[in-house]
Design a protein around this motif. Structure first.
Motif, PDB file in Angstrom:
ATOM      1  N   LEU A 101       0.817  -1.212   0.000  1.00 31.58           N
ATOM      2  CA  LEU A 101       0.000   0.000   0.000  1.00 31.58           C
ATOM      3  C   LEU A 101       0.850   1.261   0.000  1.00 31.58           C
ATOM      4  CD1 LEU A 101      -3.000  -0.876   2.352  1.00 31.58           C
ATOM      5  CD2 LEU A 101      -2.910  -0.879  -0.155  1.00 31.58           C
ATOM      6  N   TRP A 102       2.106   1.146   0.423  1.00 37.75           N
ATOM      7  CA  TRP A 102       2.994   2.314   0.365  1.00 37.75           C
ATOM      8  C   TRP A 102       3.097   2.820  -1.067  1.00 37.75           C
ATOM      9  CZ3 TRP A 102       7.245   3.890  -2.268  1.00 37.75           C
ATOM     10  CH2 TRP A 102       7.932   5.002  -1.781  1.00 37.75           C
ATOM     11  N   TYR A 103       3.264   1.908  -2.009  1.00 42.26           N
ATOM     12  CA  TYR A 103       3.396   2.312  -3.414  1.00 42.26           C
ATOM     13  C   TYR A 103       2.108   2.982  -3.913  1.00 42.26           C
ATOM     14  CZ  TYR A 103       7.592  -0.552  -3.488  1.00 42.26           C
ATOM     15  OH  TYR A 103       8.830  -1.079  -3.222  1.00 42.26           O
ATOM     16  N   VAL A 104       0.977   2.489  -3.426  1.00 41.79           N
ATOM     17  CA  VAL A 104      -0.299   3.067  -3.847  1.00 41.79           C
ATOM     18  C   VAL A 104      -0.449   4.474  -3.285  1.00 41.79           C
ATOM     19  CG1 VAL A 104      -2.797   2.770  -3.831  1.00 41.79           C
ATOM     20  CG2 VAL A 104      -1.315   0.759  -3.972  1.00 41.79           C
ATOM     21  N   GLU A 105      -0.237   4.598  -1.981  1.00 41.95           N
ATOM     22  CA  GLU A 105      -0.470   5.884  -1.313  1.00 41.95           C
ATOM     23  C   GLU A 105       0.529   6.951  -1.755  1.00 41.95           C
ATOM     24  OE1 GLU A 105      -2.178   4.557   3.032  1.00 41.95           O
ATOM     25  OE2 GLU A 105      -0.111   4.045   2.545  1.00 41.95           O
ATOM     26  N   GLU A 106       1.807   6.557  -1.852  1.00 44.69           N
ATOM     27  CA  GLU A 106       2.856   7.539  -2.083  1.00 44.69           C
ATOM     28  C   GLU A 106       3.075   7.881  -3.555  1.00 44.69           C
ATOM     29  OE1 GLU A 106       4.418   9.215   0.309  1.00 44.69           O
ATOM     30  OE2 GLU A 106       3.147   8.152   1.758  1.00 44.69           O
ATOM     31  N   VAL A 107       2.743   6.952  -4.451  1.00 41.48           N
ATOM     32  CA  VAL A 107       3.077   7.183  -5.865  1.00 41.48           C
ATOM     33  C   VAL A 107       1.879   6.977  -6.790  1.00 41.48           C
ATOM     34  CG1 VAL A 107       4.577   6.504  -7.775  1.00 41.48           C
ATOM     35  CG2 VAL A 107       5.472   6.483  -5.439  1.00 41.48           C
ATOM     36  N   LEU A 108       1.280   5.796  -6.736  1.00 38.84           N
ATOM     37  CA  LEU A 108       0.301   5.443  -7.761  1.00 38.84           C
ATOM     38  C   LEU A 108      -0.984   6.253  -7.675  1.00 38.84           C
ATOM     39  CD1 LEU A 108       0.861   1.604  -7.913  1.00 38.84           C
ATOM     40  CD2 LEU A 108       0.939   3.163  -9.861  1.00 38.84           C
ATOM     41  N   ALA A 109      -1.412   6.604  -6.473  1.00 35.46           N
ATOM     42  CA  ALA A 109      -2.659   7.365  -6.350  1.00 35.46           C
ATOM     43  C   ALA A 109      -2.584   8.660  -7.142  1.00 35.46           C
ATOM     44  CB  ALA A 109      -2.945   7.652  -4.874  1.00 35.46           C
ATOM     45  N   GLU A 110      -1.496   9.377  -6.994  1.00 35.57           N
ATOM     46  CA  GLU A 110      -1.339  10.638  -7.721  1.00 35.57           C
ATOM     47  C   GLU A 110      -1.234  10.408  -9.220  1.00 35.57           C
ATOM     48  OE1 GLU A 110       1.519  14.618  -7.857  1.00 35.57           O
ATOM     49  OE2 GLU A 110       2.196  12.820  -6.811  1.00 35.57           O
ATOM     50  N   GLN A 111      -0.472   9.385  -9.621  1.00 36.57           N
ATOM     51  CA  GLN A 111      -0.290   9.145 -11.054  1.00 36.57           C
ATOM     52  C   GLN A 111      -1.591   8.739 -11.731  1.00 36.57           C
ATOM     53  OE1 GLN A 111       2.467   9.984 -12.751  1.00 36.57           O
ATOM     54  NE2 GLN A 111       2.982  10.797 -10.729  1.00 36.57           N
ATOM     55  N   LEU A 112      -2.421   7.972 -11.049  1.00 36.95           N
ATOM     56  CA  LEU A 112      -3.698   7.580 -11.636  1.00 36.95           C
ATOM     57  C   LEU A 112      -4.663   8.754 -11.682  1.00 36.95           C
ATOM     58  CD1 LEU A 112      -4.101   4.025 -10.101  1.00 36.95           C
ATOM     59  CD2 LEU A 112      -3.424   4.638 -12.412  1.00 36.95           C
ATOM     60  N   ALA A 113      -4.563   9.650 -10.696  1.00 34.53           N
ATOM     61  CA  ALA A 113      -5.397  10.851 -10.726  1.00 34.53           C
ATOM     62  C   ALA A 113      -5.026  11.753 -11.903  1.00 34.53           C
ATOM     63  CB  ALA A 113      -5.256  11.611  -9.414  1.00 34.53           C
ATOM     64  N   LEU A 114      -3.750  11.711 -12.304  1.00 29.49           N
ATOM     65  CA  LEU A 114      -3.287  12.533 -13.424  1.00 29.49           C
ATOM     66  C   LEU A 114      -3.519  11.871 -14.784  1.00 29.49           C
ATOM     67  CD1 LEU A 114       0.147  13.697 -11.945  1.00 29.49           C
ATOM     68  CD2 LEU A 114      -1.862  15.131 -12.325  1.00 29.49           C
ATOM     69  N   MET A 115      -3.886  10.590 -14.790  1.00 30.67           N
ATOM     70  CA  MET A 115      -3.976   9.853 -16.043  1.00 30.67           C
ATOM     71  C   MET A 115      -4.951  10.460 -17.053  1.00 30.67           C
ATOM     72  SD  MET A 115      -2.710   7.566 -17.884  1.00 30.67           S
ATOM     73  CE  MET A 115      -1.588   6.919 -16.637  1.00 30.67           C
ATOM     74  N   PRO A 116      -6.132  10.940 -16.643  1.00 28.16           N
ATOM     75  CA  PRO A 116      -7.017  11.555 -17.656  1.00 28.16           C
ATOM     76  C   PRO A 116      -6.361  12.721 -18.379  1.00 28.16           C
ATOM     77  CG  PRO A 116      -8.235  11.100 -15.642  1.00 28.16           C
ATOM     78  CD  PRO A 116      -6.793  10.846 -15.325  1.00 28.16           C
ATOM     79  N   GLU A 117      -5.607  13.556 -17.644  1.00 31.32           N
ATOM     80  CA  GLU A 117      -4.920  14.677 -18.280  1.00 31.32           C
ATOM     81  C   GLU A 117      -3.826  14.184 -19.221  1.00 31.32           C
ATOM     82  OE1 GLU A 117      -3.605  17.641 -15.396  1.00 31.32           O
ATOM     83  OE2 GLU A 117      -5.224  16.987 -14.080  1.00 31.32           O
ATOM     84  N   THR A 118      -3.116  13.128 -18.811  1.00 32.54           N
ATOM     85  CA  THR A 118      -2.051  12.569 -19.649  1.00 32.54           C
ATOM     86  C   THR A 118      -2.623  12.060 -20.970  1.00 32.54           C
ATOM     87  OG1 THR A 118      -0.842  11.914 -17.664  1.00 32.54           O
ATOM     88  CG2 THR A 118      -0.189  10.877 -19.722  1.00 32.54           C
ATOM     89  N   LEU A 119      -3.735  11.332 -20.891  1.00 30.59           N
ATOM     90  CA  LEU A 119      -4.375  10.812 -22.100  1.00 30.59           C
ATOM     91  C   LEU A 119      -4.872  11.957 -22.983  1.00 30.59           C
ATOM     92  CD1 LEU A 119      -6.326   7.857 -20.481  1.00 30.59           C
ATOM     93  CD2 LEU A 119      -4.697   7.621 -22.356  1.00 30.59           C
ATOM     94  N   ASP A 120      -5.483  12.956 -22.360  1.00 27.69           N
ATOM     95  CA  ASP A 120      -6.002  14.091 -23.122  1.00 27.69           C
ATOM     96  C   ASP A 120      -4.875  14.841 -23.835  1.00 27.69           C
ATOM     97  OD1 ASP A 120      -8.300  15.947 -23.728  1.00 27.69           O
ATOM     98  OD2 ASP A 120      -6.967  17.345 -22.691  1.00 27.69           O
ATOM     99  N   TRP A 121      -3.769  15.036 -23.129  1.00 29.36           N
ATOM    100  CA  TRP A 121      -2.619  15.750 -23.692  1.00 29.36           C
ATOM    101  C   TRP A 121      -2.075  15.019 -24.923  1.00 29.36           C
ATOM    102  CZ3 TRP A 121       0.460  20.047 -23.341  1.00 29.36           C
ATOM    103  CH2 TRP A 121       1.774  19.945 -23.816  1.00 29.36           C
ATOM    104  N   SER A 122      -1.848  13.701 -24.782  1.00 34.62           N
ATOM    105  CA  SER A 122      -1.274  12.930 -25.888  1.00 34.62           C
ATOM    106  C   SER A 122      -2.236  12.839 -27.064  1.00 34.62           C
ATOM    107  CB  SER A 122      -0.900  11.522 -25.398  1.00 34.62           C
ATOM    108  OG  SER A 122       0.076  11.588 -24.380  1.00 34.62           O
ATOM    109  N   PHE A 123      -3.521  12.664 -26.771  1.00 30.84           N
ATOM    110  CA  PHE A 123      -4.531  12.577 -27.830  1.00 30.84           C
ATOM    111  C   PHE A 123      -4.599  13.882 -28.617  1.00 30.84           C
ATOM    112  CE2 PHE A 123      -8.837  13.112 -29.432  1.00 30.84           C
ATOM    113  CZ  PHE A 123      -9.088  11.887 -30.038  1.00 30.84           C
TER     114      PHE A 123
END
Length: 889
Positions: free
Chosen positions: A218-240
């Motif tokens: 859960l450390w990886y989820v809380e400290e890193v992955l949660a933020e990266q998944l929250a940013l994923m819609p913007e990442t997809l929109d930017w690349s598209f």
């Protein structure tokens, strides 16, 4: 200093800096004599790999003699020096990967980085895939990453945390315009971290508990992955938008996180019903606490005041309702938030989250107070409030004043709900059969069957508390028949995991086909399930049949080629059967990190899957040992997620290179022949030679691995011999002795026999050039061959009885044969000729792995001769070699 002349200059600079600082720490902490001894060992290790053959042999003999005579009290600091270097070298490589990604993103590379979303969107545009089709795929796509614990991961969180601090300092050094004082301060901070790392015990004193493993993952989820998944819609929109010149128009969040840690009962008696229930509540408690922090921070963003921003009627009505339902919040914060409606709304949301958290923590402590009526009962209720905030900010012309942050939180809640990661339960199929047979006056269930029924009761209680999304997957390991699945289905219904209105269970029953027979029979199993009236109704309501295919036990059973062929056959047939029945199929890939367990680069692995087997849906395990080098830092996590998503997009939209249809049938027939040839060779050694098991036990540290405190799960599923040994320690043991036999044995024999036929080699070369599946298999074998070292493995082989000598000669001959034929098929003059980065990585590590291997052989010899106090230095060698070899099990 490490000999890294041929390594990328920037990476070379970082490695030399870290190596120099480590040398200074060694002298300061242990004295010049220890540093000189370590340097002598390192120089001999380098000499053993360079120069004329006679000089290499002389260096190897001198190195072996030096380590043989070394007293234990000197061996430990030498081992620690080498293993610490590996941590620093791994850190430098991770940092360099991030640097390369940034260079590409900033235009410094030759176009977008391969496998990035930017590169894939451009490839889709160039392939003529219309924007509308890509948009539809992104909206419907679902990628699930299931995090697992790992019984051969030896690194402590304490040690990893110090390495992460060093990573941030390396990033600081890379930023320009530091003053001389800032540069000196950064360097001193790095020296302090390395000193603290040296003074910290890197070994666990006790075997980790399941709870420890839950916290770790859960450390990886809380400290890193949660933020990266929250940013994923913007990442997809930017690349598209960069590729298609128009916005994506949807905030898609295609990735979901699941976890087995705390729910995997397969061979782990420590995962009890109580442990699973506590894990579910821990997930929810930690998820709610994290959301509380996010909502609090949002309060410092949404500071709009009523005179300066329009407040919608919808938001006003919501605030009036909240004030009536939560008068204590109004009394406490009302005056502070006067005229700041968005902040006031967030205070109410905090109170609802806090009430939900109090309830969960009370349940964990054994209290039975009911859930407060004002608490959020589900993520959907919180999403409703967040979406209201989103609409009100649009109405208030606040698109550039907090809307992005609200949408990121919406994405996070959609991905994770209140649980961070959705827990999955896994149990042996035999437990489901026993449990189901006990109903209606049947015999008392076995211990495993009783545990499964108790676990299902805990899942029912958790779903009643938290909703179905907390845990809704039951995986049946070693499943082989439709009766296995129907037994588990019956258990779910009898345990109350049933939705009467929809006529379905509230869990998905997922057969895990692992061994050759089960993989081949999988299509037949699905046909029987689809013909079962009640189960078919269940599927219609659930919307999908998930099937897990295991890459580990099949490889251990029949070897790499036969397992690869069986998996390809099974996935093709399972996809066809589901399509014919009108049932959506979700394949779950049980991959490890090693090639012998289905590992290798994720992007290439996805592209090599059979046509039609992805269709916008991809699910795979992420093994515990991989978490650190994939998800330890935000940039690494982002790159990993992009590689997976881009592979799924290319495969699902059929935009990746495909073998010509007229070639596919003969290619598959040829690979099936190779698989059978490889199977015979592999089975002839591993399962049919009576000397193999004694050789394996003597020439690898398998017995020592089983006895040491590395993971919570035993190395065997049950008492027994090789057949009961898990695939992870099986591969880990062969990696430790540097032979890595499961990743290549039988390949050389198969290639030689097929390639020696008329036109055989030409056919193999065509397959390598044109068929992504075969190309990936060969490249993965090449990677294993490059990492193997048969000269060192020979030293381990010398620990085995003399009667096994002919068996070792067979292994050596097969290794040489495999190297020779892989080069012929790929057309390369040397192994990994076209993969410079991996060659550099291996050359960077070898001078430091080798001494630990030499010393491990000596320690095994002493331990088996009855010497005492060997366990600690032996565990240091296991951890050090694992760090050096990277993908170990």
């Amino acid at each position: 200093m490490p000999s890294i002349r041929h390594v990328d200059p920037q990476l070379r600079r970082d490695v030399r800096l870290l190596g120099r600082l480590l040398g200074e720490v060694l002298i300061e902490q242990e004295g010049q004599a220890l540093f000189d001894l370590e340097e002598r060992v390192r120089r001999l290790s380098i000499q053993r790999r360079r120069g004329p053959k006679s000089e290499r042999r002389a260096a190897a003999s001198e190195l072996a003699a030096l380590l043989r005579e070394m007293p234990l009290e000197r061996a430990e600091p030498v081992l620690r020096a080498f293993s610490t270097y590996f941590r620093l070298a791994n850190l430098a490589e991770q940092h360099h990967r991030i640097r390369r990604t940034r260079e590409h993103a900033s235009g410094g590379g030759q176009g977008p980085q391969r496998g990035s979303l930017d590169a894939v969107m451009q490839a889709l545009k160039q392939a003529g895939i219309p924007a509308s089709r890509v948009r539809e795929m992104i909206v419907s796509m679902r990628v699930t990453l299931t995090l697992t614990a790992h019984p051969t991961q030896a690194a402590r969180r304490t040690v990893l945390q110090k390495v992460y601090h060093l990573a941030r300092l390396l990033e600081e050094r890379d930023r320009g315009h530091l003053t001389p004082r800032e540069k000196a301060d950064t360097l001193e901070s790095m020296r302090e971290e390395i000193t603290a790392l040296w003074q910290t015990d890197e070994l666990r004193r006790e075997r980790p508990t399941v709870g420890d493993e839950v916290k770790n993952v859960l450390w990886y989820v809380e400290e890193v992955l949660a933020e990266q998944l929250a940013l994923m819609p913007e990442t997809l929109d930017w690349s598209f938008e960069r590729a298609y010149g128009e916005p994506l128009g949807v905030l898609a969040t295609p990735v979901r996180l699941h976890s087995w840690v705390g729910g995997d009962m397969d061979g782990n008696p420590l995962v009890t019903p109580e442990v699973l229930a506590d894990t579910l509540r821990a997930h929810r408690a930690r998820g709610l606490r994290a959301l509380l922090g996010e909502v609090y921070r949002l309060g410092w963003v949404l500071t709009q005041a009523e005179p300066h921003a329009y407040v919608s009627k919808e938001l006003r009505a919501s605030l009036e309702k909240d004030a009536a339902e939560l008068p204590e919040v109004m009394a406490r914060f009302g005056s502070r938030t006067t005229g700041e409606p968005w902040r006031r709304k967030l205070r109410f949301m905090e109170a609802r989250l806090q009430a939900a958290l109090v309830y969960v923590e009370g349940r964990r402590a054994g209290r039975t107070e009911p859930l407060a009526p004002t608490a959020y009962r589900s993520p959907m209720e919180m999403l409703s409030d967040l979406e209201l905030l989103e609409r009100s900010l649009v109405d208030a012309k606040s698109r550039h004043a907090g809307l992005r942050q609200v949408r990121r939180l919406i994405a996070r809640v959609r991905v994770m709900g209140f649980h961070l990661a959705e827990l999955e339960a896994r149990a042996p199929a035999e437990d489901a059969r026993s449990a189901a047979a006990s109903f209606d006056g049947g015999p008392k269930p076995t211990e495993g069957g009783a545990r499964l029924l108790a676990v299902l009761q805990r899942v029912r209680e958790a779903q009643a508390e938290s909703g179905e999304g907390c845990c809704r997957t039951l995986i049946l390991s070693m499943a082989s028949t439709a009766e296995d699945v129907l037994a588990a289905f019956t258990c779910a219904r009898k345990s109350g995991l049933w939705d009467e209105a929809r006529g379905c269970a509230t869990v998905d029953v997922v057969p895990l086909f692992e061994q050759l027979g089960a993989l081949d029979d999988g299509p037949k199993v699905l046909r029987e399930l689809f013909a079962h009236p009640e189960y078919r109704k269940h599927l219609q309501a659930r919307g999908v049949q998930e099937v897990m295919v295991g890459y580990s036990d099949s490889g251990k059973e029949v070897g790499l080629l036969a397992a690869s062929a069986a998996l390809y056959r099974a996935q093709t047939a399972l996809t066809r059967v589901a399509h014919e029945a009108g049932v959506q199929l979700r394949l779950f890939h049980g991959r490890g990190e090693t090639v012998a367990r289905g590992g290798g680069p994720a992007h290439e692995a996805i592209l090599a899957l059979p046509p039609g087997s992805v269709a916008g849906t991809y699910k795979a395990t992420e093994q515990g040992e991989a978490l650190d080098h994939k998800y330890a830092r935000p940039e690494l996590a982002r790159r990993t997620l992009e590689l997976v998503l881009s592979g799924v997009l290319l495969h699902s939209l059929d935009a990746q290179p495909r073998v010509a249809s007229e070639e596919e049938a003969p290619f598959r027939a040829a690979f099936d022949e190779l698989a059978e040839l490889g199977r015979r060779a592999y089975r002839g050694l591993v399962w049919e030679d009576p000397n193999f098991v004694p050789f394996f036990q003597a020439a690898t540290p398998i017995e020592e691995i089983a006895a040491l405190p590395i993971g919570s799960r035993p190395s065997k599923r049950a008492a027994g011999g090789l057949e009961s040994l898990r695939a992870i320690p099986w591969v880990f043991a062969w990696t430790q002795n540097r032979a890595i036999l499961p990743g290549w044995y039988g390949v050389g024999t198969a290639l030689e026999e097929y390639g020696s036929r008329p036109e055989g080699l030409a056919q193999l070369k065509r397959m390598y050039r044109q068929w992504p599946f075969f190309h990936t298999v060969m490249d993965n074998v090449a990677m294993v061959l490059a990492k193997s070292d048969m000269a060192i493995a020979s030293r381990y082989a010398a620990l085995a009885p003399d009667s096994t000598r002919p068996l070792w000669e067979r292994i050596r001959a097969e290794y040489a044969r495999t190297r020779r034929w892989v080069k012929r098929v790929t057309g390369e003059a040397r192994i990994l000729e076209s993969n410079r980065q991996l060659r550099e990585s291996i050359s960077l590590r070898n001078p430091y792995v080798d001494p630990m291997s030499f010393l491990q052989v000596e320690l095994l010899r002493r331990k088996r001769a009855g010497a005492e106090k060997i366990d600690r230095p032996l565990l240091l060698t296991l951890a050090g070699i694992a760090a050096g070899m990277r993908n170990t099990g």
